[in-house]
Design a protein around this motif. Structure first.
Motif, PDB file in Angstrom:
ATOM      1  N   VAL A   1      -4.302   0.733  -8.574  1.00  0.00           N
ATOM      2  CA  VAL A   1      -3.061  -0.034  -8.593  1.00  0.00           C
ATOM      3  C   VAL A   1      -2.132   0.659  -9.578  1.00  0.00           C
ATOM      4  O   VAL A   1      -2.504   0.885 -10.735  1.00  0.00           O
ATOM      5  CB  VAL A   1      -3.266  -1.504  -9.016  1.00  0.00           C
ATOM      6  N   TRP A   2      -0.944   1.012  -9.099  1.00  0.00           N
ATOM      7  CA  TRP A   2       0.061   1.623  -9.964  1.00  0.00           C
ATOM      8  C   TRP A   2       1.007   0.543 -10.470  1.00  0.00           C
ATOM      9  O   TRP A   2       1.390  -0.353  -9.717  1.00  0.00           O
ATOM     10  CB  TRP A   2       0.877   2.677  -9.206  1.00  0.00           C
TER      11      TRP A   2
ATOM     12  N   LYS B   1      -8.528  -0.545  -9.725  1.00  0.00           N
ATOM     13  CA  LYS B   1      -8.563  -1.777  -8.949  1.00  0.00           C
ATOM     14  C   LYS B   1     -10.017  -2.199  -8.847  1.00  0.00           C
ATOM     15  O   LYS B   1     -10.853  -1.481  -8.317  1.00  0.00           O
ATOM     16  CB  LYS B   1      -7.972  -1.556  -7.555  1.00  0.00           C
TER      17      LYS B   1
ATOM     18  N   LYS C   1      -6.522   1.652  -1.600  1.00  0.00           N
ATOM     19  CA  LYS C   1      -7.966   1.382  -1.679  1.00  0.00           C
ATOM     20  C   LYS C   1      -8.751   2.499  -1.015  1.00  0.00           C
ATOM     21  O   LYS C   1      -8.259   3.144  -0.089  1.00  0.00           O
ATOM     22  CB  LYS C   1      -8.294   0.046  -1.020  1.00  0.00           C
TER      23      LYS C   1
ATOM     24  N   CYS D   1       7.256   2.407  -1.926  1.00  0.00           N
ATOM     25  CA  CYS D   1       6.318   2.960  -2.908  1.00  0.00           C
ATOM     26  C   CYS D   1       6.606   4.421  -3.256  1.00  0.00           C
ATOM     27  O   CYS D   1       5.753   5.098  -3.846  1.00  0.00           O
ATOM     28  CB  CYS D   1       4.888   2.830  -2.386  1.00  0.00           C
TER      29      CYS D   1
ATOM     30  N   THR E   1       0.853  -1.187   0.000  1.00  0.00           N
ATOM     31  CA  THR E   1       0.000   0.000   0.000  1.00  0.00           C
ATOM     32  C   THR E   1       0.886   1.234   0.000  1.00  0.00           C
ATOM     33  O   THR E   1       1.914   1.274   0.674  1.00  0.00           O
ATOM     34  CB  THR E   1      -0.933  -0.024   1.228  1.00  0.00           C
TER      35      THR E   1
ATOM     36  N   MET F   1       4.493  -3.009  -8.336  1.00  0.00           N
ATOM     37  CA  MET F   1       3.133  -2.496  -8.229  1.00  0.00           C
ATOM     38  C   MET F   1       2.927  -1.944  -6.821  1.00  0.00           C
ATOM     39  O   MET F   1       3.604  -2.343  -5.879  1.00  0.00           O
ATOM     40  CB  MET F   1       2.109  -3.600  -8.507  1.00  0.00           C
TER      41      MET F   1
ATOM     42  N   HIS G   1      -6.010  -7.523 -15.179  1.00  0.00           N
ATOM     43  CA  HIS G   1      -5.378  -6.563 -14.273  1.00  0.00           C
ATOM     44  C   HIS G   1      -4.577  -5.535 -15.069  1.00  0.00           C
ATOM     45  O   HIS G   1      -3.898  -5.886 -16.026  1.00  0.00           O
ATOM     46  CB  HIS G   1      -4.465  -7.275 -13.269  1.00  0.00           C
TER      47      HIS G   1
ATOM     48  N   LYS H   1      -0.592  -0.179  -4.366  1.00  0.00           N
ATOM     49  CA  LYS H   1      -2.047   0.016  -4.388  1.00  0.00           C
ATOM     50  C   LYS H   1      -2.476   0.997  -3.312  1.00  0.00           C
ATOM     51  O   LYS H   1      -1.739   1.280  -2.364  1.00  0.00           O
ATOM     52  CB  LYS H   1      -2.774  -1.305  -4.181  1.00  0.00           C
TER      53      LYS H   1
END
Length: 178
Positions: free
Chosen positions: A160-161, A40, A172, A27, A6, A168, A132, A170
């Protein structure tokens, strides 16, 4: 499919459901603008390996993995082992069969969505496989406040990057405090 980090760290001590304003060190590339944001979808993850379908599965610490389970790694924070189980062993097998039909599928991962998947948060009328990374998003901000506002005003599970090197990350909607 390994567990995707995340974008922001969680406050594991007081509120693990939500993220803090502190970027996850793995990230930083997202906030630097190096990734492609994609929608997503809210369903269940499946994979086609060219011959067989697999369903994503998490096995809690101390539990026995199902027959044929292919572990990918264990999350240190939760103790859950993430991996793939043969899709025919999954609770979603008949819905996956309905979605896949007789079509020819490319190897890759997909999100299975539909009326009998997780309460159908996507609101679709029939079971569907969504590749995806297939729906790119535009105008996604790259700061905490902007992302929070964007997520809370769009009807998606999250973002989602995808980095050019395969990483990757994410975020949410439910990660954000309202």
């Amino acid at each position: 499919m390994r567990k995707i980090p995340t974008v922001f760290l969680r406050d594991r001590d007081t509120d693990p459901k939500h993220v803090t304003r502190v970027p996850h060190p793995d990230c930083a590339w997202v906030l630097a603008g190096d990734g492609v944001p994609t929608r997503k979808f809210d369903g269940t993850c499946v994979r086609f390996d060219g011959a067989r379908w697999w369903a994503r599965r998490e096995v809690r610490s101390g539990r026995t993995a199902p027959d044929g389970f292919l572990p990918l790694g264990t999350d240190e924070a939760t103790g859950k082992t993430v991996g793939w189980e043969p899709a025919e062993s999954s609770a979603y097998w008949k819905y996956l069969c309905a979605a896949a039909g007789d079509a020819v599928w490319e190897e890759g991962t997909y999100e299975l969505i539909g009326p009998k998947v997780n309460g159908n948060p996507e609101g679709v009328d029939e079971h569907t496989l969504v590749p995806h990374g297939g729906q790119r998003l535009v105008g996604v901000p790259l700061d905490f406040d902007g992302l929070r506002e964007w997520l809370l005003t769009h009807p998606y599970e999250g973002i989602v990057w995808h980095a050019p090197d395969g990483r990757m990350a994410k975020l949410k909607r439910r990660d954000m405090r309202r």
